[in-house]
Structure formats: C-alpha cells, structure tokens
Design a protein around this motif. Structure first.
Motif, short mmCIF file in Angstrom:
data_model
loop_
_atom_site.label_atom_id
_atom_site.label_comp_id
_atom_site.label_asym_id
_atom_site.label_seq_id
_atom_site.Cartn_x
_atom_site.Cartn_y
_atom_site.Cartn_z
N LEU A 375 45.17 46.57 56.09
CA LEU A 375 45.55 45.19 55.81
C LEU A 375 45.37 44.87 54.32
CD1 LEU A 375 46.19 42.30 56.98
CD2 LEU A 375 43.72 42.01 57.20
N VAL A 376 46.46 44.45 53.67
CA VAL A 376 46.34 44.00 52.27
C VAL A 376 45.95 42.53 52.30
CG1 VAL A 376 47.47 43.70 50.05
CG2 VAL A 376 48.05 45.67 51.50
N SER A 377 44.73 42.25 51.86
CA SER A 377 44.27 40.86 51.83
C SER A 377 44.20 40.42 50.37
CB SER A 377 42.91 40.77 52.53
OG SER A 377 42.50 39.43 52.59
N THR A 378 43.25 39.63 50.02
CA THR A 378 43.12 39.17 48.62
C THR A 378 41.65 38.91 48.32
OG1 THR A 378 43.45 37.25 47.19
CG2 THR A 378 43.75 36.87 49.51
N ILE A 379 41.32 39.02 47.06
CA ILE A 379 39.93 38.79 46.63
C ILE A 379 39.55 37.31 46.87
CG2 ILE A 379 40.38 38.14 44.22
CD1 ILE A 379 37.75 40.69 45.34
N SER A 380 40.57 36.48 47.05
CA SER A 380 40.30 35.05 47.26
C SER A 380 39.65 34.76 48.61
CB SER A 380 41.59 34.25 47.18
OG SER A 380 42.25 34.53 46.00
N THR A 381 39.45 35.78 49.44
CA THR A 381 38.78 35.53 50.73
C THR A 381 37.25 35.69 50.60
OG1 THR A 381 39.02 37.83 51.38
CG2 THR A 381 40.74 36.32 52.10
N VAL A 382 36.79 36.09 49.40
CA VAL A 382 35.34 36.25 49.23
C VAL A 382 34.86 35.34 48.10
CG1 VAL A 382 35.32 38.65 50.04
CG2 VAL A 382 35.56 38.20 47.64
N PRO A 383 33.58 34.96 48.11
CA PRO A 383 33.08 34.10 47.04
C PRO A 383 33.13 34.83 45.69
CG PRO A 383 31.45 34.36 48.80
CD PRO A 383 32.55 35.31 49.08
N ALA A 384 33.18 34.05 44.60
CA ALA A 384 33.29 34.64 43.26
C ALA A 384 32.18 35.65 42.99
CB ALA A 384 33.29 33.53 42.22
N ASP A 385 30.99 35.39 43.52
CA ASP A 385 29.88 36.32 43.25
C ASP A 385 29.66 37.26 44.45
OD1 ASP A 385 29.10 34.44 45.03
OD2 ASP A 385 27.18 33.96 44.05
N GLY A 386 30.66 37.37 45.32
CA GLY A 386 30.47 38.16 46.55
C GLY A 386 30.77 39.63 46.34
N ASP A 387 30.51 40.42 47.39
CA ASP A 387 30.87 41.82 47.36
C ASP A 387 31.70 42.15 48.61
OD1 ASP A 387 29.16 41.95 49.49
OD2 ASP A 387 27.48 42.82 48.36
N GLU A 388 31.88 43.47 48.87
CA GLU A 388 32.77 43.88 49.96
C GLU A 388 32.30 43.38 51.32
OE1 GLU A 388 32.49 45.60 47.27
OE2 GLU A 388 34.31 46.76 46.87
#
Ligand SMILES: NC(=O)c1ccc[n+]([C@@H]2O[C@H](COP(=O)([O-])OP(=O)(O)OC[C@H]3O[C@@H](n4cnc5c(N)ncnc54)[C@H](OP(=O)(O)O)[C@@H]3O)[C@@H](O)[C@H]2O)c1
Length: 515
Positions: A375-388
């Motif tokens: 699944l191609v998602s986006t970094i916008s689903t995690v908080p700015a300071d988040g990780d995988e």
C-alpha cells in the motif's frame, strides 16, 4: 494618441474592456488583468523593447514600464476583483457618470479585517449572529451583498477561497479550523461549526464520519495463506506520476508481469491512456511499447508483460463484472496500490471513493487468496516527530480530508493484516521531479510552486523544509522493497530530510540559477 493615453479615464476604460473580454472568454477571476499601463510609443527594436526577430523583450519592457504598472496595481483604484460575483464589475462605458471610477468595485485588502460596518445585517440565528458577521466580511471582500445561506464555496475559485479564509481568520482573531471550513457549504453552516471560545468542544463531522467508516469491518473471508512465487503484480494508479514510474521500474528491474487497473471506457482505451501518460512523462520505452499493437517490434516483449484492465477504484468490484473480478483475483500474486485522488483541497466526499472504498475493495480481492497488499500511503498519516510505528490519532488525521482518507486506508489495511493478510505500507513525503529527466507532475504543489515562483520572480522566505524525494528514487525503493519482501513487512518511510532544502534555500538556489 499621446493626449488620449494621458487622459485619466483611458486606463480604467481599457482595463475594464480587457477584463470584460476575459470574463466573456471564460477566464478565472485571478487570470483577469489587474492593471494596465498605456504608452503612446509602441515597443521597437530601436529602444530594445522588441528583439530583432520582432518578439517582445520582456526584461526591457519591464524596466521601462514596470514601476508604473506596479504603482497602478497597488493603487486603491486598481480593479483587483477576486470574486465571481454574478453582478460582475461595473462597465465604465455604460456607467451613468461616464464610468471612470472603478474604486467602488476594487478589493481593498487593507479593509478586509474589519468588515464593512455599513452593510446590512444579512443573517442572524442560533449562533448569536456569527453567520451575519462572517457574511459581512465576505460581502466586504467580494464587493456585493453575500447572504449567509448561499453556497459560497461553489462560487469561489481557490484564490478567492484562500482570500476569504484569511479575511475570516483575521476577523475572528484566531485560526479557523480547516475541517470546519471544508465541511461547510455556507457561512451559516460554518458558523454552526465554529466553537465559541471557552465552550465545550463540538464533534467534527469528519471525525464522526471516519469513526463510522472504521466501525464497518473489512469484508474478509477466511484467509488461507498460499505460498506461491511472485510472478504477476496488480498495479493501481499507473497513469499517475508515481504509478507510471513504478511501472517503468517494475518492467526495467524485474521480470514480473504487470496488470494495470486504469480508468477508461474499454481495456483498449485504458491502454491508450496509460501509453499517453507514460509518453507525457518522458517514459518513452514503456509508452511507445504500449502504444504499439501487441506483437510488433521493438517493444513487443515489454508490451506483452503488461495487461491493462479498465476499472475504477471507486466502483463496486472495481467496476469489473464478476467473472473479470474473479479472474483478476486468481491471476495476481501481489497488489501494488498507488492509485488515489491526491488533493489537499478536495472535500472528503470527493476522496472517499478512490482512497477509502478502493482500499476496501482491494483488501477483499486480496483476501480471496491471501494476496499481499503493498500500500502506497503518505507521510502525512504520522505525526511530524513520529516514526514507522507511530500513527496520528483519528482527530489529528481529520485536520485534512486528504490525510484522513489515506489514514483510513491504512487503518482498514491494518485491520486486514491483523487477521492475517500480508501487508506492507510505504509512506513517501513529497514526490519531486525525476532526478535525470526533470519531468514533474504538472498538477502538483511542487511543480506549481516552482513555476509560480519563477514566473513571479519571488519566493517564500521561510525556514520550513520541503521534504522532497525524486520520483525515480521513490519508485526504485518501493519496487526493491516489494521484490525483496513480496509477502509484506513493516511500514517504510521514504523521506529525504537530510538533503531537503527550506523554502528560503530553494528560492536562493533558483535565484542563483537564474530560474
Ligand atoms: N505526490 C506526492 O507528493 C505524494 C506524496 C506522498 C504519497 N503520495 C501517494 O502516492 C500515490 C500516487 O500519487 P501521485 O502523486 O502519483 O498521484 P497522481 O499523479 O494524481 O496519480 C493518481 C493515480 O490514481 C488514479 N486514480 C485516481 N482515482 C482513481 C479511481 N477512482 N480509479 C482508478 N484510478 C484512480 C489516477 O488515475 P486517472 O489517471 O484515471 O486519474 C492516477 O493514475 C498516491 O497514493 C498518493 O497518496 C503522493
């Protein structure tokens, strides 16, 4: 001619005529001229404003007339009309006073924050007059009486919407919550969603809708994992910027067969669309091979590895009849899902079909043979300071309909993974132009920002970083991960923070490169 040009009425008359013609020709409000400079002496080769081949020498023309033009744009009588008001702008040639005064119709940005106090109270209601207050600001901005109940959002283009949002924010003295803005079709609805300072938080329509979406379980039958070699991949979004490069990479670096689900009236029409999309992006080998009738050299071997199926992510069963859907489910060993409506401005209703329902349908298709979903998602689903391993909360994701739709797509896939479906999630940040070809997604933010900056000769002087990765790097990384772990794996972030530039650095680099 010199006397005519010098007459104070001449400029406004010419400007009004140009704007009228522009409107009649269907130009958007921001495409209409905001000012004119009249000159009696035409451009000439002698004074350097024409090139020897008769073309306009833009730099020389700007040097000669730029200051006057700037002055007339910023003058309060400049006709900077952001509205699509049906009444339009006064036509000075028919105005009773001879029509040289455009100032009544001008948008005076300085006055926006206060709203015009002499406008009638257009609405009042259970929000304590807030809708009326918002309508006054809108009326002041648009230069006409705006009622609080009219479907204002439909009447605005993106620039008008941004200007109104800015004016309302200033009026309220605090940021206007974007979910409330996106969910509202009129100022009355918007006022109803705005929480008076100090009152209890109200439920957001988007959060409620997302919660309902999550409560609907993904339709999965019993999962029986089948160990089978990876031979055929179903690719969605192949006509898109990333998808076309994923197709190129799959064909170049693997021996896999690829089935592409593409919108089109027939399989043939969908194949033509895909060929055109590849050629437009400079992916010549693939585009040319797809455009050739099957079996003909030189691209025959390549073309034979690609099957194009006409389908729609937003439609039940992907828009396929039952037999075709069964055949698709039986013939693919992995699904690489890159298709989505990618828009930060679209309302959730416009995103849900492709981005949420589409994932749901693909999960059901994958579940038939425990086919892994990549699944191609986006970094916008995690908080700015988040990780995988971090995820935004539902409420945080709901700050944007697009981020929410991708977040929900991930959540549904996780539900399926928890029940045994193999899953991998890839989260790119901004996908930038090709590192060698320089080809870009002409519809996306980066392209428009860079082209706009270059055309305007100015850039944002911000310290915020643009986390960009060239599209070929993103495609190569995803295909490498997919082939290395076809059965799925942990989420992977495809970001480029260390090498990314701030807006200010990018602007300085463009200036240095004379772009
Ligand atoms: N662009 C970025 O910076 C970025 C960043 C992070 C993540 N992503 C993700 O990367 C993926 C690709 O993005 P992109 O920039 O390549 O987007 P794009 O150029 O807009 O391409 C989107 C693709 O999805 C297809 N699609 C949309 N709705 C569809 C439907 N109802 N049925 C079938 N196909 C449909 C489009 O097909 P049509 O040609 O028929 O419209 C197109 O092929 C998306 O999942 C996006 O969320 C993008």
């Amino acid at each position: 001619l010199a006397a005519l040009v010098a007459h104070p009425a001449a400029g406004p008359l010419v400007l009004a005529a140009l704007r009228r013609h522009g409107r009649d020709a269907g130009l958007a409000p921001h495409e209409l001229p905001a000012a004119v400079v009249l000159a009696a002496d035409p451009p000439s080769v002698a004074d350097g404003t024409l090139t020897t081949s008769g073309k306009i020498a833009r730099a020389a023309l700007v040097a000669r007339h730029g200051a006057r033009l700037e002055a007339s744009v910023s003058a309060p009588t400049g006709a900077a009309d952001l509205s699509t008001a049906p009444t339009g702008e006064a036509d000075p040639s028919t105005a009773p006073n001879g029509g040289t005064d455009l100032s009544l119709r001008a948008t005076d940005m300085a006055g926006l924050s206060t709203g015009s106090t002499d406008l009638p109270d257009l609405a009042s209601g259970p929000d304590g007059g807030l809708a009326a207050r918002l309508a006054r600001v809108a009326s002041s901005l648009l230069g006409r009486a705006v009622t609080a109940d009219e479907p204002l959002v439909d009447a605005l283009d993106s620039l008008g919407a941004a200007a109104l949002l800015a004016a309302l924010t200033e009026e309220l003295g605090r940021p206007l919550p974007l979910p409330a803005w996106f969910a509202s079709r009129s100022l009355t609805e918007l006022a109803g969603r705005l929480r008076p300072a100090g009152s209890a938080p109200s439920g957001s329509a988007l959060v409620d809708e997302a919660a309902r979406e999550l409560a609907r379980p993904v339709a999965l039958g019993p999962l029986t994992p089948l160990a089978r070699p990876l031979r055929t991949v179903l690719l969605t979004g192949a006509t898109g910027f990333l998808g076309a490069h994923l197709l190129e990479e799959l064909l170049a670096s693997t021996g896999l067969r690829v089935v592409c689900l593409v919108r089109g009236a027939s399989d043939g029409a969908a194949r033509e669309r895909l060929a055109r999309a590849c050629l437009d992006l400079g992916i010549e080998r693939v585009g040319a091979a797809l455009a050739e009738p099957s079996g003909r050299a030189p691209g025959a071997a390549l073309a034979d590895r690609v099957t194009v199926v006409a389908g729609d992510l937003a439609a039940p069963r992907l828009g396929l009849d039952e037999a075709s859907c069964d055949e698709l489910a039986a013939s693919v060993d992995a699904v690489l899902h890159a298709g989505a409506v990618v828009s930060w401005l679209a309302p959730y209703a416009a995103l849900r079909g492709a981005n949420v329902d589409g994932t749901r349908t693909l999960l059901a298709l994958c579940a038939r043979r425990a086919t892994p979903l990549h699944l191609v998602s986006t970094i916008s689903t995690v908080p700015a300071d988040g990780d995988e391993d971090t995820r935004l909360s539902l409420t945080a994701a709901a700050s944007s309909p697009y981020a929410l739709s991708k977040w929900l797509s991930e959540e549904l896939a996780r539900q399926a993974a928890a029940r045994g479906l193999p899953l991998a999630i890839y989260r790119p940040a901004m996908i930038a132009p090709h590192s060698v070809r320089g080809t870009s997604n002409r519809l996306d933010f980066i392209h428009r920002y860079l082209v706009g900056s270059s055309a305007l000769g100015c850039h944002l002087d911000l310290g915020a970083r643009l986390d960009m990765t060239p599209v070929d790097f993103v495609a190569r990384a995803i295909v490498a991960l997919l082939t290395a772990s076809p059965g799925g794996g942990p989420a992977t972030h495809l970001v480029n923070v260390a090498q990314s530039m701030t807006y200010a650095e990018l602007g300085r680099a463009m200036v240095a490169a004379q772009l």
